[in-house]
Every structure is written in structure tokens, then in C-alpha cells.
Design a protein around this motif. Sequence first.
Motif, short mmCIF file in Angstrom:
data_model
loop_
_atom_site.label_atom_id
_atom_site.label_comp_id
_atom_site.label_asym_id
_atom_site.label_seq_id
_atom_site.Cartn_x
_atom_site.Cartn_y
_atom_site.Cartn_z
N VAL A 77 0.88 -1.22 0.00
CA VAL A 77 0.11 -0.09 -0.02
C VAL A 77 1.00 1.28 0.04
N SER A 78 1.96 1.24 0.85
CA SER A 78 2.85 2.42 0.95
C SER A 78 3.49 2.84 -0.45
N LEU A 79 4.06 1.69 -0.92
CA LEU A 79 4.78 1.93 -2.16
C LEU A 79 3.91 2.41 -3.35
N ILE A 201 9.90 9.80 0.43
CA ILE A 201 10.04 9.43 1.67
C ILE A 201 9.05 9.76 2.69
N PHE A 202 8.55 11.17 2.52
CA PHE A 202 7.12 11.69 3.46
C PHE A 202 5.96 10.88 3.09
N THR A 203 5.81 10.51 1.98
CA THR A 203 4.57 10.01 1.52
C THR A 203 4.70 8.41 1.98
N PHE A 204 5.62 7.76 1.92
CA PHE A 204 5.89 6.46 2.11
C PHE A 204 5.65 6.34 3.87
N VAL A 205 6.33 7.11 4.61
CA VAL A 205 6.13 7.08 5.91
C VAL A 205 4.64 7.25 6.57
N SER A 253 9.23 -1.39 12.07
CA SER A 253 10.07 0.05 11.74
C SER A 253 11.07 -0.42 10.80
N ILE A 254 11.48 -1.50 10.34
CA ILE A 254 12.33 -2.07 9.48
C ILE A 254 12.17 -1.30 7.98
N PRO A 255 11.09 -1.61 7.48
CA PRO A 255 10.89 -0.98 6.23
C PRO A 255 11.05 0.45 6.15
N SER A 256 10.68 1.35 6.94
CA SER A 256 10.94 2.62 6.94
C SER A 256 12.11 3.00 6.88
N VAL A 259 14.16 1.97 3.46
CA VAL A 259 13.67 2.96 2.66
C VAL A 259 14.34 4.28 2.63
N PHE A 260 14.57 4.84 4.08
CA PHE A 260 15.24 6.00 4.30
C PHE A 260 16.81 5.75 3.95
N ALA A 261 17.11 4.62 4.34
CA ALA A 261 18.61 4.33 4.05
C ALA A 261 19.11 4.38 2.74
N ILE A 262 18.19 3.64 1.66
CA ILE A 262 18.28 3.69 0.54
C ILE A 262 18.42 5.23 -0.24
N LEU A 263 17.34 6.00 0.17
CA LEU A 263 17.30 7.28 -0.44
C LEU A 263 17.74 8.38 0.15
#
Lengths: 278, 424
Positions: A77-79, A201-205, A253-256, A259-263
Motif C-alpha cells: 500500500v505504501s509503495l 520518503i514523506f509519502t511512504f512514511v 520499523s525496519i521497512p521505513s 527506505v530511508f537508508a536507500i534514499l
Amino acid sequence: MRTRRIVIRTLQYLALAAFLLFLGFPFLWLISTAFKSSSELNSLAVNLIPSRPTLTNFTDAFEAQGLVRAAVNSIGVSLATTVIVVVISVPGAYVLARYRGRIRALGSGWILVSQIVPVALFILPLFFILRTIGLVDSPAGLVLVYVVYTLPFSLWMLQGFVAAIPVDVEEAGATDGATKLQVLARIVFPLLRPGLVATAIFTFVAAYNEFFFALVLLQSPDNFTLSVALSTFSHGEGLSRIGPLAAGALIASIPSIVVFAILQRRLTGGLLSGAVKG
Amino acid sequence: MKLRHTIAALAAAATLFSLSACASPSGSSSAGGTTTLTYQYFNNQPAAIAATKAIVADWNKANPKVHVNLVQAPADNLQDKLTTQFSGGVAPDIIQNDAPSDILPFAGYLADLNKLLPSKTIDDIDPAAKKSLTTGGKLIAAPTEVQTYLVFANKKLLEQSGATIPTGDTMTWDTFEELAKQTTTDGVRGLTWGLKSPTSVFAYLGTGFGATYFTGEGKDAKAVFGKAERQVPERVASMIKDGYIDPTGVTQSSSDVLATFYGGKAAMTVAGSYQIANIESEAPAGFDWVVLPALEGSKSASQLAAPITLSVNAKSKNVQAAADFVDFYMKGENLAKINLADGQVPPTTSGLAALAKLTDGKNGWAQVLASGKNLVTPAFNTLTKYNNWKTTVATPGYQQFLAGQISSDQLSKQLVDGWAQLNQ
């Protein structure tokens, strides 16, 4: 003079370390809680490092609430929300930033008004609309709601990045013979990359953490997102299951973080430096 | 280049996901001669979940033509979920809820169980519990579990203090206060009491002094806070002032204070009966604990009938089948199973008997069962705005009072005026 500089720098690092500890402590406590046994959680001892680390909370969390399925739902859903929002935001933000007139005034007004309307006010009408189009209890319906929910702020954020790109850069491209589309694709879009990353990042989180819409719109446990699945560990006074809740929240919290680490490398500014030579 | 590939991959995944699932809303369905009912419950304790699953499995085995599908919902935001479910026509067939004041706002959507359950089942229900769920002559839910408030004690600390451990079915407030005084020594408080949300426990125990808190019904309901209503908060405030109650615990929940209780820093704690299940499973090895007799006010040792409920959605396609499941759930042995798991008291005669048999000799259960035999249902139990008043007016008011920031008279004015404003 040199000694004074060393003292100041040391104090600066100490302040930074204290600030990091302040920010990071809740997360450290979450990790600690996730590995504590039930008896340690109910003892008066305050240990950051569990005396006898256990994985029971993790097995409880996974067994009880279908967290893997919920995690897949949340990430999906977030992606989906992130991709759709970014695709819509780019042209929208460009128009808002570059074209001064009625569209900009209306767009800005809509964005600001949308931020002050309480969710409780439109949740029922929204539910009826989604029911009519058959999207209640559906991840697709939730994506639609999240797109509408996060788009205003994403637009507002991204238009700030567009506005920061000097018009001179575009004019320079046009002078060199580039068409409007080429200017956008080859000059504006690459310069906008940090803004796109920040918006993504904002939208995903925002979508990943959202709870209320998911709670109300999703009916089947198979469709629950992580925020809803985790909330089933909580039960008012005295009945929350702290250990499994912490373990679940830690995994959630891992996926967030990923995503942040990648971006995050793309988030750094400074891309505009030297873009226009005086 | 890498970013472009990442974006393309994410876009593809996102699109596939969006197009993937469009499930149908919950509710009953019939296919191939088998009816499927949805039962939405909110229990989150492992033992209670297991007991619920066992009951449903027994039903499904005994009724192959009517399959019950179990769906868990988060307890904390259940009201919001139910509001949209009922308004949107996607409510489940069978609904569990937390208390009469929680299910009453949905009365119009619920079937009258008086007409659907056998009279034997209806007659088995505790009269106060039945009254708390009856509106306009309609029984909107069946009561399944009742929480009572009890005093849990550290037996060793009680004995060390030289106090006599009370026995029997009830214990007066004076005895209780004397125990708190006697067991308070250097480094040990007589009592740790999680009073972060004190309104419920004060309401339950206040009924023993004849507290009613409200007069009239609906729009005409008025809050009262007289002598009877002041008894419990004033006695508690006095014990805090005298140092018999751990002041830190007063700001915590009843679960938070268990660490103090287990750690031997307090001789007693007051908590909902559900804590018996937690204490049984979490107390450190060698921790010797007892449940003291139910607290008795000047009038009685009554407790509030605010049961967990089971209702049937009036718009279910299979109302009678759903009611048949409720009837099955209400059988004495089933209520005994679920109440044992949840640490609560069955509000039916057969349930009480079955649980007494099941817990024969088990630590504390005789007191738990005795505490549930004297249920009352004051008018406020069925006020739909009570929960709002509790959260926004009563709890902050009590907190200020217990912290010594306002007097008993000021608290009284706050509670009465606060209700008048809410109920306009």
C-alpha cells in the motif's frame, strides 16, 4: 586560541551526542523491551540491556497477529501510494511553482484547507463513496485514500523545491535550443531529485504509519496493515501486551529505515551549486 | 541510472499491488447449503483468544451447515470501527463489545435477543446484567463476562505486619484502610493502586456506598456527587495523604503498578479481576499472593454490572443462526472457559456454577466468584454520553483531586457542571 577552539568543538560534539541520545533513546528502549522476558518487564529493575534476552516476544507477535501478511500489505500500500503521489506531484508542483495566477491561488488554498479538516468529519462520507465503488476492505481503496490524503502536503513540499530552481537555468537551456519538454526532462527533473526523494520518503512514511483509515476501511484480517495488526496487542488499561507489541513495532520499523537508508543519499542538497555561471 | 531502475521497479510493484485485491466486506453469506457467519471479537490475551477459538471450533464441529468465521478487531478503537461498519452496512453478524455504554449507541442496529434466545438462556442471566443491556424492552446483547475490582495481597508482607488476613466473602473499607496502615513500613507501602484512570474503579466500588452519580435518563439525566459518591475518592485521597498508598503508582495504570507489587514494595494492590490471569502467569517464582474478600461499602459489597457483550446484527441475513451461536456461547461451560481465560465472572447462574467447578481450589478464584454475585446497574450504566463524561470530565477531575489540587467540593462542582454542559 587553539585550545579554545578544541573546547568549543568538544562541547559541540557533546551537545550533539546528548541530542542523538535524546532522539534515539525511545528506539533503544523499544529494542530492549522487545528482547525482555515477561518477568523482567514486570520487575522493578530498569535495565537497558535485558538480563536474559529472549525471542519469545517475536514468536508471540508473529504467531498471534499475522504480522508477515500485514507487513506485505503495508509495504504494498505504501509503495503504491508513493509512486502515484510522486507521479502526480511533479507536474502539479511545477505548475504551482512556476505559473502565478488563479491556478496557483486555488491550488495553494486547497492544499492549506485540506490540512485543517479533521478526518472524523469526512470518514463516513468517504466510507460510503468507497462502498459504492466496491473499494471498502480493499488495499486498492486504501491506496486511493492515501493518495488523496498525502497529495496536498507532498505538492506543497515539492513546489518549494521547484521554486528553488532558478528560472535562469531553464532559460539557459531554452537559449541553447532545448524544447520545453527537454528542459523539464534534462534540467528540471535531475535538479529536482532531492525534492522527489524527500517527497517519496514523506509519502511512504505517512502511508506506512497511518492507522485510522486502515482501521475503519479494512474489514478482513487478511487485508490489515501493520498499524492495525499491531493495535490488536493494545487493549486500554492493563491489557496491553507490551513485549509482543514492542517486538512487532521493532519489526514494523525496519521497512521505513530501509527506505530511508536507500534514499537518504539522494536527499543531500547542493546540486544547484555552480549550475548557473555568473 | 540506478535510481531510474529502482523507481521503475517500485512503480511496477505498486501497480500490481493496487490491482491485486478487492475483497468483499464482512458479513454472512450462504453457499452450497452452508451459511457463513462472521463473529468480530476484540480479545487480545492469548488465553482468551485460545478459549474463543475453541468455542468457535466446537460450534463449527457441531454445526457443519453454519460456519462461524472469527475476525479480530482492535479493542482501543472499536467504537469508531463499529460506527462505520453499521452506517456502511458492512457490520459483522455477531459483535462483541466491551460494556453496555459502548454497545447502547448501536441499539437501533441490533436484534432483540429476547425474541431470539430460548427463555432458559434469558432466565439464566443475572438480572442487573440483563437490565444494563435492555433498552425500550429490547435485549440488545447477551452479557458474557463481568469484571469486578478486587484487592490482591502479598501474603508474606501481610503476615510480617502482624495483620490478620481477612476471610469470608466481604471486607469493609475500614478493615481495608487499617490493613493499608498496618502494612506500611519503611520502604514498603500498604498499597499500590494504579489510578491513572480512576473513574471506573470509583464507580464500581462507589455502588457499595449507594453512589448513583446520576439521576434521570437521557436528556434529563443529571450528575450528582453527594455524600455517597464522595466516599471512595475521599477515602483514597486520605490514604494517599497518610502515605499508605504509593504516590507514584497513583499516576500509573493497574498493570504498571504490578512491578511494585511483585517487587515486595507494596503489600496490596487494587485491580480489575482480569489481573488474576496476569498475576497467575507473570508473578515471580515464590511470590505468595492472595485475593482478599470483596470490598464492602456502607450499603453492600456490590459491583457494577458492566459486562462484555455479544450482540446480533439486526441486518444480518441469518439473524436466527447468529442468535443460535450466541446461545451456544452462553452455555455454562463455554462461559466458564472464556471467563477463566480472561479472569472475569460469568453473569449467568450456570456460568458461575461451571466456573466454580472448573476453578475449585485455585488460588483467589473463590473471592473472584464471590465478588460477582452482587451486581447492580445504576442509571449511568446506560447513559450513552457517560463514556465521554468519564474521559473528558471525571478522570481529569479525579486526578486533580487525588493530586490535592482541588477540594472535594470543587471536584463535585466540576463533575456536575461538566455533565450539564455535555448533556445539553
